[in-house]
Design a protein around this motif. Structure first.
Motif, PDB file in Angstrom:
ATOM      1  N   HIS A 118      23.391 -51.446  30.124  1.00  0.00           N
ATOM      2  CA  HIS A 118      22.294 -52.532  29.615  1.00  0.00           C
ATOM      3  C   HIS A 118      22.942 -53.202  28.460  1.00  0.00           C
ATOM      4  CE1 HIS A 118      19.277 -49.918  31.813  1.00  0.00           C
ATOM      5  NE2 HIS A 118      18.545 -51.115  31.520  1.00  0.00           N
TER       6      HIS A 118
ATOM      7  N   ARG B  42      17.200 -52.694  26.665  1.00  0.00           N
ATOM      8  CA  ARG B  42      16.607 -51.778  27.330  1.00  0.00           C
ATOM      9  C   ARG B  42      15.059 -51.746  27.351  1.00  0.00           C
ATOM     10  NH1 ARG B  42      19.227 -47.729  30.261  1.00  0.00           N
ATOM     11  NH2 ARG B  42      21.106 -47.426  28.764  1.00  0.00           N
ATOM     12  N   ARG B  43      14.688 -51.823  26.075  1.00  0.00           N
ATOM     13  CA  ARG B  43      13.203 -51.546  25.603  1.00  0.00           C
ATOM     14  C   ARG B  43      12.600 -52.746  25.081  1.00  0.00           C
ATOM     15  NH1 ARG B  43      16.047 -47.125  24.624  1.00  0.00           N
ATOM     16  NH2 ARG B  43      15.313 -45.289  26.116  1.00  0.00           N
TER      17      ARG B  43
ATOM     18  N   GLU C 201      20.726 -51.001  23.278  1.00  0.00           N
ATOM     19  CA  GLU C 201      20.186 -49.963  23.835  1.00  0.00           C
ATOM     20  C   GLU C 201      18.619 -49.896  23.761  1.00  0.00           C
ATOM     21  OE1 GLU C 201      20.981 -46.961  25.644  1.00  0.00           O
ATOM     22  OE2 GLU C 201      19.398 -45.728  25.204  1.00  0.00           O
ATOM     23  N   MET C 202      18.500 -50.161  22.593  1.00  0.00           N
ATOM     24  CA  MET C 202      16.979 -50.421  22.217  1.00  0.00           C
ATOM     25  C   MET C 202      16.483 -51.944  22.519  1.00  0.00           C
ATOM     26  SD  MET C 202      15.965 -47.845  20.410  1.00  0.00           S
ATOM     27  CE  MET C 202      16.628 -46.543  20.204  1.00  0.00           C
TER      28      MET C 202
ATOM     29  N   ALA D 113      13.155 -53.510  21.834  1.00  0.00           N
ATOM     30  CA  ALA D 113      12.849 -53.035  20.674  1.00  0.00           C
ATOM     31  C   ALA D 113      13.744 -53.430  19.639  1.00  0.00           C
ATOM     32  CB  ALA D 113      12.621 -51.340  20.596  1.00  0.00           C
TER      33      ALA D 113
END
Lengths: 250, 138, 216
Positions: free
Chosen positions: C42, C210-211, C206-207, C213
């Motif tokens: 990601h 992927r999300r 990662e945050m 955020a």
């Protein structure tokens, strides 16, 4: 009572397996700056008791394991279990507060994996994982019970919504519906209500006969083997029934 | 015991007061010059005290005054100053700026002598740019 | 002694610093590719850069805003720590003499103030480790050692510049402590000067990727 022996060899294997670039960098560069402490609700809820600050939790668990090369006593492991299962929910909020973006939750999860290998996961989680491994759901509900519960709910909702069916293992359906085993065991009316919604919406849906439990308590325990197994059951069901999407409850 | 701190403090104060007293013991010798080029306007470091006598007894003039020629020189038989030619901002004809000229002339030579294993002069910044001179001159 | 610390020793120190850091960064990259594939599936430059830049700006993240005094202190510490040695007049004069290159330089009075800022902030950081319970609990002798390694070149440089008592001793000590710091960087937590960008890039992707955020 004599303390159980620590399987040092297994810990060492896990530690060596886990030591990737991330853990190496994270454990080395943590500056102990305490930016993370205010992120943790355990810390805040305990009136800023320093022993709940995230960096300390890692220092007491994974960092300690690496420093001691896995040669720890049972007592130390038990303390780590208290921290890894009791003082951290792996919510990852601290990694948003960290200047280096150190992912504490991932490290705590790794510690859980090590502790689980020593049989130190909380009993409820261990049992759930065992059930999932053996029966395909965390509450050890047999396939027969499941089918019967669905039948029963079908009958219950007959009056309210005539013609409602709860299909099980219907190949080629559009949607796969998976739920929490708790619903089947304790709140079967949830199944009826979900079925009504799906029926009213005109969905072409089905339950699988195996892999209908989408919970994954083994993940919380840190049991990687069962964790993968649990997820794969749902995945296999979706493949087997050739569905297009999966709906989960809760 | 009660006066120990007081005594200690006194000792420290006296010791500190002694430092400037020492540094003011200066002999003024002939042939010693303070290198203070007006071109720098304000010096960043204390000016350097240079013993011209010492150097002219052991070196030929041309080593430093590299434009020097008794028959044909820029300054009528006397040595030129570095700043006569070298300017703060280097130009096409004289590409070495004044600061570098000074440093290369003194430190470069001292370093070479050290490399050859011979007696040499100071090379560390503060051994030429000594603070105690600054207090006298400014 | 001066010849040694500015000659072979300087080469050794800079060699270990640059080579050590290169080996470290490359080996961590390959180790991550072998064991932590999750980092790459990601990865996003956009989120990485956002996450890095946000954390390089003072008060760019929520945690920084929650601890304003510490943020001011740590930013002035890091900024002065980087700027002072690179743009110091005497360092650049030596650079000019050796290699004929020189950067823009700070006036000496300014570098003097920046050095004092570094020393004062280091004292503050040390006191903070003693005073605050949540910092104290994660602090060990190693943390103080690293603070000392970082502060030493500045303290000795300050004393040497002001020619406090034994100048030659302080200058050689200054050069040596700087070299100790350079050598220490690849082997200690000080390696965060490079790893910061790697770990931040990871958590940003990662945050973020992927999300969706933000990590600030």
């Amino acid at each position: 009572m004599a303390e159980p022996a620590v399987n040092v060899k297994l810990i060492k294997e896990r530690l060596a397996f886990l030591k990737g670039g991330r853990f190496k960098a994270w454990l080395e560069i943590c500056a102990h700056c305490a930016y993370c402490s205010d992120s943790c609700f355990f810390y805040l809820a305990h009136d800023k008791d320093p022993k709940y600050m995230p960096a300390y939790k890692v220092k007491q668990t994974l960092d300690k394991l690496y420093k001691k090369k896995g040669e720890v006593t049972w007592e130390e492991l038990e303390k780590m279990a208290d921290i890894a299962y009791g003082d951290c929910t792996a919510c990852r909020r601290c990694s948003l507060y960290c200047p280096f973006g150190i992912d504490v939750a991932v490290m705590i999860a790794a510690v859980r994996g090590i502790l689980c290998g020593q049989g130190l996961a909380p009993k409820g989680l261990q049992d759930a994982a065992k059930h999932h491994w053996e029966t395909g759901n965390q509450m050890a509900i047999t396939e027969e019970d499941f089918v019967e519960t669905c039948k029963w709910m079908e009958e219950e909702s007959e009056e309210e919504m005539p013609g409602l069916k709860i299909p099980i293992e219907k190949k080629g359906a559009e949607t796969l519906y998976v739920l929490n085993a708790r619903e089947v065991k304790f709140y079967p009316q949830d199944i009826a209500e979900a079925a009504m919604i799906l029926y009213a919406a005109g969905e072409d849906w089905t339950f699988p006969d195996l892999g209908w439990d989408m919970t994954n308590l083994a993940m919380f325990a840190g049991n990687a083997q069962v964790m993968a197994h649990s997820a794969k059951l749902v995945y296999d069901a979706a493949k087997r029934l050739e569905v297009k999407k999966i709906i989960t409850s809760e | 015991m009660k006066y120990l701190n007081l005594i200690l403090a006194l000792v420290v104060v006296i010791a500190l007061a002694g430092i400037p007293a020492w540094s003011q013991q200066e002999e003024v010798l002939q042939g010693i010059m303070d290198l203070k080029s007006k071109a720098f306007v304000q010096h960043q470091r204390p000016s350097v005290r240079f013993d011209h006598y010492l150097h002219e007894t052991i070196l030929r003039c041309r080593v430093c005054h590299h434009d020097f020629n008794v028959f044909n020189n820029r300054n009528e038989g006397k040595g030129s100053k570095c700043s006569t030619c070298h300017k703060q901002k280097p130009n096409k004809d004289i590409p070495v700026p004044l600061l570098t000229a000074f440093h290369k002339q003194c430190k470069g030579c001292h370093e070479n002598y050290a490399k050859w294993g011979r007696t040499t002069g100071p090379v560390m910044c503060g051994t030429c740019h000594t603070k105690k001179l600054a207090s006298n001159d400014n | 002694m001066y010849q040694f610390v500015t000659g072979p020793m300087a080469w050794i120190a800079f060699g270990i610093f640059f080579l050590g850091m290169a080996v470290k960064v490359v080996s961590l990259f390959y180790l991550t590719r072998e064991k932590d594939k999750v980092v790459f599936n990601h990865f996003s430059w956009q989120w990485s850069l956002k996450s890095i830049i946000r954390w390089l700006i003072p008060f760019g993240s929520r945690s920084m805003r929650e601890k304003p005094l510490f943020t001011i202190i740590t930013f002035s510490f890091h900024i002065c720590l980087l700027i002072t040695p690179i743009f110091l007049l005497s360092h650049n004069i030596i650079l000019e003499e050796r290699w004929g290159i020189s950067l823009w330089t700070l006036p000496e009075s300014v570098s003097d103030i920046l050095t004092i800022v570094v020393i004062v902030t280091v004292v503050f950081l040390a006191l903070r480790r003693i005073a605050l319970a949540d910092v104290r609990i994660v602090t060990s002798a190693y943390d103080y050692l690293l603070l000392a390694i970082t502060a030493m070149p500045f303290i000795t440089g300050f004393l040497a510049y002001h020619q406090f008592s034994n100048y030659k001793f302080w200058l050689i000590f200054h050069i040596l402590s700087g070299e100790i710091m350079l050598i220490a960087i690849p082997f200690t937590r000080l390696s965060h000067i490079f790893l910061f960008f790697m770990t931040r890039a990871h958590i940003g992707s990662e945050m973020g990727q992927r999300r969706g955020a933000a990590t600030w």
